[in-house]
Design an enzyme around this catalytic site. Sequence first.
Site, PDB file in Angstrom:
ATOM      1  N   ASP A  16       0.904   5.463  11.486  1.00 48.75           N
ATOM      2  CA  ASP A  16       0.766   6.876  12.167  1.00 48.75           C
ATOM      3  C   ASP A  16       2.127   7.629  11.935  1.00 48.75           C
ATOM      4  O   ASP A  16       3.162   7.169  11.966  1.00 48.75           O
ATOM      5  CB  ASP A  16       0.387   6.514  13.954  1.00 48.75           C
ATOM      6  CG  ASP A  16      -0.110   7.897  14.456  1.00 48.75           C
ATOM      7  OD1 ASP A  16      -0.406   9.059  13.613  1.00 48.75           O
ATOM      8  OD2 ASP A  16      -0.329   7.906  15.662  1.00 48.75           O
ATOM      9  N   HIS A  33       1.390  11.578   3.632  1.00 48.13           N
ATOM     10  CA  HIS A  33       0.646  10.250   2.855  1.00 48.13           C
ATOM     11  C   HIS A  33       1.298   9.947   1.893  1.00 48.13           C
ATOM     12  O   HIS A  33       1.277   8.591   1.662  1.00 48.13           O
ATOM     13  CB  HIS A  33      -0.941  10.572   2.891  1.00 48.13           C
ATOM     14  CG  HIS A  33      -1.521  11.481   3.958  1.00 48.13           C
ATOM     15  ND1 HIS A  33      -1.285  10.661   5.478  1.00 48.13           N
ATOM     16  CD2 HIS A  33      -2.107  12.190   4.243  1.00 48.13           C
ATOM     17  CE1 HIS A  33      -2.019  11.313   6.345  1.00 48.13           C
ATOM     18  NE2 HIS A  33      -2.742  12.216   5.656  1.00 48.13           N
ATOM     19  N   LEU A 127       0.573 -13.409  -0.596  1.00 47.48           N
ATOM     20  CA  LEU A 127       0.064 -12.470   0.409  1.00 47.48           C
ATOM     21  C   LEU A 127      -1.197 -11.862   0.136  1.00 47.48           C
ATOM     22  O   LEU A 127      -1.589 -11.537  -0.824  1.00 47.48           O
ATOM     23  CB  LEU A 127       1.239 -11.427   0.374  1.00 47.48           C
ATOM     24  CG  LEU A 127       1.089 -10.236   1.261  1.00 47.48           C
ATOM     25  CD1 LEU A 127       1.243 -10.562   2.853  1.00 47.48           C
ATOM     26  CD2 LEU A 127       2.013  -8.805   0.834  1.00 47.48           C
TER      27      LEU A 127
END
Length: 231
Positions: A16, A33, A127
Site C-alpha cells: 500500500d 506502481h 522461493l
Amino acid sequence: MTKILKVPQHIAFIMDGNGRWATRRGLPRNAGHKAGVKAIEKTIDACIKYGVKYATFFAFSTENWKRSKEEIDGIFKLLREYIAKEDNLFVKKHVRLNSIGVLDPFPEDLKQSLEKTKKDTQNYDKLTVTFALNYGGRDDIIRAVNTLIKEGKKEITDKELLATLDTKSIPEPDFVLRTSGENRISNFMLFQMAYSELYFPKVLWPDFDEKHLVKALKVYAKRDRRYGGIK
Ligand code: FPP
C-alpha cells in the site's frame, strides 16, 4: 548479513502507498506502481537472501476494478513488462511464479504469458512468489465452497476447504505485512490468515527495501505464536 533466528516461511505483502508516494512527488499514480515493482524486485532478492520460502504480493484486488481505466491499464502494462518478457526475473533468478485470483477478465496475452512463466518455473523451490491478481479473500472462499458443493459435498472440513482455496499449493502465511501505516486486511487471504502475525510499518511500498524487510523479520522473530494455546 544480519542473523535472524526465526525466519517466517511465508510472508504476505499488502503493498500500500504507491499512489501517495507518487502524489507527494507530483507524479501520476502509475509512477508509484512502477516504483512499486522495483520494491517487489528488491523484496524478492531479500527474501532469497534471508531464507523466506514463500512471498505473496497483493497486486490487484477484486475491488481494484473500480480504479480508472488509465490506472488499471498501467498496472497491466507493468505486469506485461515484468512477466511477459522472455528473460523475465523469475526464469533468471530461478524463482517459482504462482498466482491466486481469477485471471479470466485479464487480457489474453497477459494470461498466456503468466501461465507460461508459471509452467516454466514450476520446479524451482528456492522461493515461490505468488501474485494475487483479481483476488479477494471472500471470493476465494465462496468459489472454493461452490466447487466442493459441485463435487457433491454436504459438509466440509477445514482441511478440505484449505485444499480447495486458490492457495492450495502454498502454506498459510506466517506473517502479513501492510505498508503505509494503514491497519486493514482489505479482503486479503481471510481464511488463510487466521493465525498469521500482522505488522503495519509506516513506510510507503515504493520505499520498501532490504532494510525494511530485516526490521520486519526482527519484529516477527520476537512474536510468540501460541495458536490459541498456552505456553
Ligand atoms: C496499493 O497502493 C497498490 C496497488 C493497488 C497496486 C499494486 C500494484 C503494483 C505494485 C504493480 C503490480 C505489478 C506487478 C508486476 C506485480 P495504492 O495505489 O492504493 O496507494 P495509495 O493508498 O497511496 O493511493
